[in-house]
Design a protein around this motif. Structure first.
Motif: not given
Length: 288
Positions: A34-57
């Motif tokens: 995730l940190l070096d942006e080599s993760y090949p799939k989309p992912f979700v960040i959940d901050d307790g109020e919203s969910r966000y879809l990312y391909f990279n951060v």
């Protein structure tokens, strides 16, 4: 589907990262990818109020409020619905690029007479539909894993609105930027059909798109900016001799605001100003 969860490794995007990984996956390896942006799939960040879809951060694709999952949280998605000013009761909508399904959910819930087909190339994006409360397919909703250009080339005519919101990890999907693709859309739209395009990311990734659409749609194009999100929204109209009746649209916008809860009067104001300033033409020249 149960998603793999780990604490967000990002300094700014706090919360929990949800990933399409088995429970035995190694957290350290995933965190590094995730940190070096080599993760090949989309992912979700959940901050307790919203969910966000990312391909990279660097490029957030979608946002969903956990308290109001069927609302349009991002301004650009709200403004994409501005096509209803010109076609208030569509029967058939095609969306290319599913993302977190915000537009699909809004249309499905708030436009009960419409049939929606969403076309998404990446099966991993579709696999996250439950995380974003996208309803299951039924007689009014069909989500296809397919190439958007191929779908448009083979589908039947009579689409009232095409919502084009297709991005990869680098920005606007280049496969959906050709003149032939826009000509296919023009051919498949109904007589008063509208093409709506979200333009975001580095302008180099969509340079020339506005000009090609203007060529296909005989300059019947309006482009507005969405400063809050850093996007531009393009509306292209198939209707022959398209001539907006701005005074009538202002009144109509109030009715749509009462019915759908979006600020359509503000949309009309931005569209009228952009049209009179020839904003689309100026952006097209900049893209050459």
């Amino acid at each position: 589907m149960k998603l793999y969860a780990l604490p967000s490794p990002f300094e700014i995007e706090a919360g929990t990262v949800l990933m399409l990984e088995p429970e035995w996956a190694r957290a350290g390896e995933l965190r590094a990818q995730l940190l070096d942006e080599s993760y090949p799939k989309p992912f979700v960040i959940d901050d307790g109020e919203s969910r966000y879809l990312y391909f990279n951060v660097r490029l957030m694709q979608s946002q969903m409020s956990l308290k109001a999952p069927h609302d349009l949280a991002l301004r650009y998605t709200q403004k994409m619905m501005g096509f209803l000013l010109f076609h208030p009761r569509p029967r058939r909508i095609v969306q290319i690029g599913l993302g977190g399904g915000s537009l699909v959910k809004f249309c499905y819930r708030r436009l009960p007479g419409v049939h929606i087909t969403a076309v998404e190339l990446d099966p991993d994006v579709i696999a996250l539909r439950e995380a974003f409360s996208v309803p299951p397919d039924d007689e009014r909703l069909n989500i296809l894993c397919a190439d958007g250009a191929e779908f448009i080339s083979t589908t039947e005519k009579g689409i009232d609105a095409v919502l084009l919101d297709a991005f990869d990890r680098n920005g606007y999907a280049p496969a959906l930027a050709s003149r032939d693709f826009f000509a296919q859309i023009y051919a498949k739209l109904s007589g008063s059909g509208v093409l709506v395009v979200n333009l975001a990311g580095d302008k180099e990734t969509y340079a020339g798109v506005i000009g090609r659409i203007m060529e296909v749609f005989d300059d019947q194009v309006i482009v507005i900016s969405v400063p809050d999100d850093g996007n531009h929204i393009l509306y292209a109209f198939k209707e022959r001799h398209f001539e907006p009746r701005w005074r009538w649209l202002n009144n109509h916008a109030k009715e749509l605001r009462a019915r759908l809860g979006l600020d359509f009067p503000a949309f009309v104001h931005k569209m009228e100003r952009a049209s009179k300033l020839n904003y689309a033409q100026r952006e097209a020249l900049r893209g050459r």
